[in-house]
Scaffold this active site. Structure first.
Site, mmCIF file in Angstrom:
data_model
loop_
_atom_site.group_PDB
_atom_site.id
_atom_site.type_symbol
_atom_site.label_atom_id
_atom_site.label_comp_id
_atom_site.label_asym_id
_atom_site.label_seq_id
_atom_site.Cartn_x
_atom_site.Cartn_y
_atom_site.Cartn_z
ATOM 1 N N ASP A 96 34.002 24.609 29.004
ATOM 2 C CA ASP A 96 35.454 24.740 29.014
ATOM 3 C C ASP A 96 35.981 23.738 30.029
ATOM 4 O OD1 ASP A 96 37.952 25.644 28.415
ATOM 5 O OD2 ASP A 96 37.875 27.349 29.781
ATOM 6 N N THR A 104 31.860 37.252 28.086
ATOM 7 C CA THR A 104 31.033 38.391 27.666
ATOM 8 C C THR A 104 31.463 38.869 26.282
ATOM 9 O OG1 THR A 104 32.523 40.129 28.492
ATOM 10 C CG2 THR A 104 30.916 39.205 30.065
#
Lengths: 503, 62
Positions: A96, A104
């Site tokens: 990112d 998660t």
């Protein structure tokens, strides 16, 4: 009634590439994740990670929860990430911007979120080891689970909570702000110094949180500039008629499992109270941004915070009020909207920690990161009689968050654990059984070659004879083992699965 | 406006029995081991702290 809250944590890790002349964080992040994926394939683990591409069709990060897209605001861009893997535990592991990020899978309570957060840490540790072996030549990739480089650059640990769309957003802003400002006393990961321009080490030698320095607005869409305490990104990854996702960007990455548990668990309770309009503390800060900083910089925990009505209260007093309201709430409304039975354990642990902080923070050094780190730094300073501006203290601060097990300072401090590493290793490949992450993860385990794309709310299958089939998963609590466990187990191939899903 | 103290519900007071009998027991586990940990830290801390801290730059988050 408050809805079952699905929770997910996103953690951007700091990344260092040693042994190269001109390290590039994007390259380093890609190498790290690719090394992990290669190791999974090479070791032929049953739950091998699949290089499934992420499907961006439903991602609209520029949509604002307030119902409009403000002109002049800069919504975060979605770029085609270099590496973007969906793991068999339902998590997403990707690059990112310039960081490796672990998101998660969807979890149903705070303890489950801790389990998958720890699973993510172990995956990062394995990734670093695999990368070191793959790169050779003295090169090393090192990940740090923190939120700041100490030079004014911050990266996020975001929490996501599924909420009832009918809850007025203004009420969420009012209630959640009170908690987000004051929960810092137990969720802070601690930081040497301040990154607010013009604030020197003499004024703020140490503060509770990594992140408070970076918040400038009360409410807004931004995540990288003028960060707001309440982020309005309205991208539910679920049926938008029924749900919203509260995207919380004002929190630290915790090394203490206990702190993560209380961070998520207390917030679940606050949001459940909010949905049922039972958040009793009638508190508004005169300036939430200032209050956020005041709490972070006040190691006594007793600074009076200015309220809108002209009175003051301390963070501990406000937390005590929230806890008492939560106790009354679950007596009347139960725990269904706050993670079920886990919420009862959270509530008593939350009270113990706030009481401990009030008596003497040292009493919660085994649960609260900023206290543990502070103890370590104080002991080091006292032994060597060193000043706050000594770079060794900043090095200690960084290394508290080092993800290499043999180098992590947090790992040496005996912090309380909620999950064992054996449990977390298993959770690195097995999805939670009680959300749609189960369907995503199990399909990746069973039919890896037939899945061409995945997203939080859909899977795209290639059965071999066109066209591709998209299976939507707009209800985050469906697709659990109870719903689809037998069905997936009974199918030998993906055509079989799709026809059974149709029927 | 003066800093008038806000009317407060009392701070949490439902002490658990074990808290009263051993007020500092829970946290002491950390403090006890700190001396040993400091010795270990000397071995694992980045050898050039100044260079390590200076070179730790993380741009492009979130």
């Amino acid at each position: 009634m408050a809805i079952s809250k699905v929770v997910g944590l996103e953690t951007e890790y700091g990344i260092v590439h040693r042994g190269v002349d001109d390290p590039n964080p994007i390259t380093a992040s890609s190498l790290l994740i690719n090394a992990y994926l290669a190791r999974c394939e090479a070791t032929g683990r049953r739950a091998a990670t699949q290089r499934v591409s992420w499907d961006f069709e439903d991602e609209t990060p520029g949509v604002d929860a307030r119902g409009f897209t403000p002109t002049g605001a800069r919504p975060p861009t979605v770029d085609s990430h270099l590496v973007n893997a969906v793991l068999t535990n339902g998590a997403r592991y990707y690059v990112d911007h310039a960081h490796p990020e672990m998101s998660t899978p969807e979890c149903l309570n705070a303890r489950s979120a801790v389990l998958y957060d720890r699973a993510g840490e172990l995956i990062l540790a394995e990734s670093m080891q695999a990368a070191g072996e793959m790169l050779g030549g003295g090169q090393e990739l090192i990940a740090y689970k923190n939120n700041s480089d100490g030079k004014g650059n911050s990266y996020g640990t975001h929490e996501n909570y599924l909420m009832d769309r009918t809850t007025p957003f203004s009420r969420i802003v009012a209630n959640a702000t009170v908690h987000f400002v004051t929960r810092q006393i137990f969720i802070g990961a601690g930081k040497v110094g301040s990154e607010i321009a013009g604030t020197g080490i003499a004024e703020v030698p140490y503060q509770l949180t990594q992140r408070a320095d970076f918040f400038e607005e009360e409410v807004g869409l931004e995540t990288t500039l003028k960060r707001p305490i309440i982020n309005t990104r309205d991208e539910p990854h679920a049926d938008a008629q029924l749900y919203r996702r509260l995207h919380v960007i004002v929190g630290d990455a915790n090394m203490s499992q206990y702190a993560t548990w209380l961070k998520v668990g207390s917030t679940l309770l606050v949001l459940a109270m909010c949905e049922d309009d039972q958040f009793e503390p009638s508190i508004a800060f005169r300036s939430p941004v200032l209050a956020l900083r005041n709490v972070s910089q006040d190691l006594t925990l007793r600074a009076p915070l200015r309220l809108a009505d002209g009175t003051t209260a301390t963070a501990i007093e406000i937390q005590a009020e929230i806890i008492e309201a939560a106790e009354r709430y679950i007596e009347r409304y139960g725990t269904a909207g706050a993670g079920g039975d886990d919420a009862i354990d959270v509530l008593s642990a939350w009270r113990e920690v706030v009481e401990g902080l009030e008596r003497d923070p040292v009493q919660v050094a085994d649960r609260v990161d900023w206290v543990a780190k502070r103890q370590l730094i104080d002991a080091y300073r006292n032994r060597d009689s060193i000043e706050w501006n000594d770079p060794r203290l900043r090095a200690l601060d960084l290394q508290y968050h080092d993800m290499r097990p043999e180098r992590s300072l947090a790992a040496r401090l005996g912090l309380r654990r909620l999950v064992t590493d054996d449990e977390a290793l298993l959770a690195g490949s097995e999805p939670p059984h009680d959300t749609r992450a189960y369907f995503r993860g199990r399909c990746l385990q069973r039919f890896p070659d037939a899945i061409v794309a995945a997203n939080w709310d859909s899977l795209v299958f290639d059965t071999g004879d066109a066209p591709l089939r998209r299976v939507p998963m707009m209800e985050p609590t469906r697709g659990s083992r109870a719903h689809v466990g037998d069905l997936i187990d009974q199918c030998d191939n993906v055509k079989d699965l799709l026809s059974k899903l149709d029927s | 406006m003066a800093d008038q103290k806000r009317p407060q519900t009392p701070a949490p007071s439902k002490q658990r029995p074990q808290d009263q009998s051993q007020p500092a027991a829970e946290g002491s586990s950390l403090a006890d081991g700190l001396d040993d940990i400091l010795d270990e830290i000397d071995e694992v801390l980045e050898t050039n702290a100044e260079e390590f801290v200076k070179s730790y730059v993380q741009k492009g988050g979130e």
